[in-house]
Write an enzyme that holds these catalytic residues in place. Structure first.
Site, short mmCIF file in Angstrom:
data_model
loop_
_atom_site.label_atom_id
_atom_site.label_comp_id
_atom_site.label_asym_id
_atom_site.label_seq_id
_atom_site.Cartn_x
_atom_site.Cartn_y
_atom_site.Cartn_z
N ASP A 132 10.40 -52.26 5.42
CA ASP A 132 11.28 -51.31 4.71
C ASP A 132 10.48 -50.10 4.23
O ASP A 132 10.94 -48.96 4.30
CB ASP A 132 11.94 -52.00 3.51
N HIS A 160 14.61 -57.90 -0.07
CA HIS A 160 14.65 -57.46 1.33
C HIS A 160 16.06 -57.74 1.86
O HIS A 160 16.31 -58.66 2.62
CB HIS A 160 13.60 -58.20 2.16
#
Length: 306
Positions: A132, A160
């Site tokens: 990410d 996440h």
């Protein structure tokens, strides 16, 4: 940084028994890469072989969410997997082992593994939010028309999942030899507070839609980045994002969660970057992803029976 570049590696590859023939194919490919530091590859279906005296463990295997599956069913299946993996680490691995959980839901799976390995310090467990982080960095770089290496100190806060908060309030962009804040470099606050965030949050789903498979090469690269930083440390003045154990002392995040923070790493030890100013916009997004993690944890712990 030099020592990490010269460290020979023995890879222990664990899979379930029916997949051992497929694993042989992976071994062949690794051999065919002619990697300079790959000393030995040991494929196995036995935990006592795979986890013995490990320096590093990368836990990739999890139960993926199937269509129509409720989140609690997904958590229940994964609690069983990561309880076993944590127990095996506790029994066979070095107490200094660095454990990276990649299999989703990564934060909560990581917490389950850590709770199931009481003799290994909780600080030794982390989950992958580097993918990410890299996605956020790359989106900023593309918007500015520069290489991603010229963008530093983006942050991924929290889970996440699609509640994660990609934060660029402390991000620096190097353009034409000048270091600018991300907001000054891009000059489009609406994009940075809107489409940029949702693009990063939903990038995994976009890859699946296009490729019909989940992220592979970008995830592998992020795993390498994460592990290299643990071994070699972060550069002076820079931080990265990692899901790490919260003691409840940073940014109002509840204790006993694996939560993604900005961290700096030295001597294989991470430290949360604690001094960053947080505005109301950021705080609300950080709190929302923490709330999701608390709910996930409570569901998982009920299945874990602790």
């Amino acid at each position: 940084h030099c020592s990490a570049k010269l460290t020979p590696i023995i890879l222990l590859l664990l899979d379930i028994t029916p997949m051992l023939p497929v694993l042989e194919g992976v071994v062949m490919e690794l051999q065919d890469c002619a990697l300079p530091l790959l000393k030995e590859i040991i494929p196995t279906d036995k935990e006592e072989v795979a986890f013995k005296d490990l320096d590093a463990a990368i836990l990739v295997g999890s139960m993926p969410r199937k269509e129509g599956m409720e989140r609690k069913d997904l958590l229940k299946a994964n609690v069983a997997i990561f309880k076993n993996q944590g127990a095996a680490l506790d029994k066979y691995a070095k107490k200094t082992v660095k454990v990276l959980v990649v299999g989703n839901p990564a934060n909560t799976n990581c917490l389950v593994a850590a709770k199931s390995a009481p003799s290994i310090p909780k600080e030794n467990f982390s989950c992958l939010t580097r993918l990410d982080h890299n996605r956020a960095r790359s989106q900023v770089a593309m918007r500015c028309g520069i290489p991603a290496t010229q963008v530093k100190n983006v942050i991924i806060w929290g889970n996440h999942s699609s509640t994660q908060y990609p934060d660029v309030h402390h991000c620096k962009v190097n353009m034409s030899g000048s270091e600018l804040t991300c907001f000054d470099a891009i000059k489009d606050d609406d994009w940075l507070k809107g489409d940029f965030i949702t693009t990063v949050q939903q990038r995994g789903a976009a890859v699946i839609k296009a490729r019909k498979l989940s992220s592979a090469m970008s995830a592998a690269k992020a795993i390498c980045d994460h592990m290299r930083d643990i071994w070699s440390g972060t550069h002076e003045g820079e931080f990265t994002s990692m899901g790490v154990y919260s003691t409840g002392n940073s940014y109002g995040v509840p204790e006993d969660l694996i939560y993604s923070f900005p961290v700096q790493i030295q001597n294989k030890t991470w430290k949360i970057v604690d001094s960053l100013a947080i505005n109301d916009f950021s705080k609300s997004k950080m709190d929302a992803t923490a709330a999701e993690l608390v709910e996930e944890r409570d569901t998982a712990v009920a299945f874990l029976g602790v």
